[in-house]
Design an enzyme around this catalytic site. Structure first.
Site, PDB file in Angstrom:
ATOM      1  N   ASP A  10      -5.369 -74.337   0.905  1.00 31.81           N
ATOM      2  CA  ASP A  10      -4.501 -73.620   1.835  1.00 31.81           C
ATOM      3  C   ASP A  10      -4.961 -73.935   3.258  1.00 31.81           C
ATOM      4  O   ASP A  10      -6.148 -74.180   3.491  1.00 31.81           O
ATOM      5  CB  ASP A  10      -4.600 -72.123   1.550  1.00 31.81           C
ATOM      6  CG  ASP A  10      -3.847 -71.292   2.554  1.00 31.81           C
ATOM      7  OD1 ASP A  10      -2.627 -71.482   2.688  1.00 31.81           O
ATOM      8  OD2 ASP A  10      -4.484 -70.468   3.230  1.00 31.81           O
ATOM      9  N   ASP A  12      -4.075 -72.211   6.748  1.00 35.44           N
ATOM     10  CA  ASP A  12      -4.464 -71.131   7.659  1.00 35.44           C
ATOM     11  C   ASP A  12      -5.351 -70.111   6.961  1.00 35.44           C
ATOM     12  O   ASP A  12      -4.973 -69.540   5.942  1.00 35.44           O
ATOM     13  CB  ASP A  12      -3.212 -70.445   8.218  1.00 35.44           C
ATOM     14  CG  ASP A  12      -2.281 -71.436   8.913  1.00 35.44           C
ATOM     15  OD1 ASP A  12      -2.783 -72.360   9.562  1.00 35.44           O
ATOM     16  OD2 ASP A  12      -1.048 -71.279   8.782  1.00 35.44           O
TER      17      ASP A  12
END
Length: 203
Positions: A10, A12
């Site tokens: 992922d 952020d």
């Protein structure tokens, strides 16, 4: 089934600082030890693949051009630190916000597994030998769906998710790590252990 393991990451809160919607490349900042984590995957021959929901496009908070520039900044920052990604896969959709084509029920918005499956096809990846790393419970679901392992990191939203919401997780993590580097070290160590446990072929 592909031939190469991957760590799906992922963006952020896991790879970069969680600052809300990144509507300008200057707001993107690597978390400490991120570059080292990616370098270790590079050296080990494990694909490093970013899979990220970016519904800010659907919501009208930033454009495709801004997202492209932001991801180019990410690649450049890693390159300056001697690390590289094997791919960046983005879902720009939202099921109820914005206008078509970005307002859409899609198969790529996590927790759906579409981004992982698309990357596996493009990059010849072995999903069963791969791991998804993220800072939200929704990052763990696509891992389980495709038969990969899931690791929750305590950066970004991860600490709050783990301390206050773990009873609500639809899928339990296979491991909880302090940050991306800790997650990568666990992935590489467990892979070595798995190989060591395999019986030797008889001549």
């Amino acid at each position: 089934m592909g031939h190469r393991p991957a760590v799906f990451i992922d963006r952020d809160g896991t790879l970069t600082e969680e600052v809300g919607y990144v509507n300008h490349p200057s707001r993107l900042r690597l978390l400490p030890r991120t570059a080292e984590a990616i370098r270790r995957l590079n050296v080990a021959g494990v694909a490093a693949v970013v899979v990220t929901n970016q519904a800010g496009i659907a919501r009208g908070y930033f454009s495709d051009d801004v997202l492209r520039a932001t991801n180019e900044t990410l690649v450049a920052q890693l390159k300056d630190a001697g690390a590289h990604l094997d791919g960046i896969y983005v879902c720009p959709h939202h099921p109820t916000e914005g206008v078509p084509p970005y307002r859409a029920q899609c198969d790529c918005r996590k927790p759906a597994p579409g981004l992982l499956r698309r990357a596996a096809t493009d990059l010849d990846l072995d999903l069963a030998a791969s791991t998804m790393v993220g800072d939200k419970a929704s990052d763990l679901v696509p891992a389980r769906t495709v038969g990969a392992r899931g690791v929750l990191v305590l950066t970004g939203y991860g600490l709050g998710e783990w301390e206050y919401r773990r009873a609500e997780f639809p899928v339990a993590p296979d491991h909880v790590a302090g940050d991306l580097l800790d997650a990568v070290d666990w992935v590489l160590a467990s892979s070595r252990a798995d190989r060591a446990a395999q019986p030797l072929a008889r001549p």
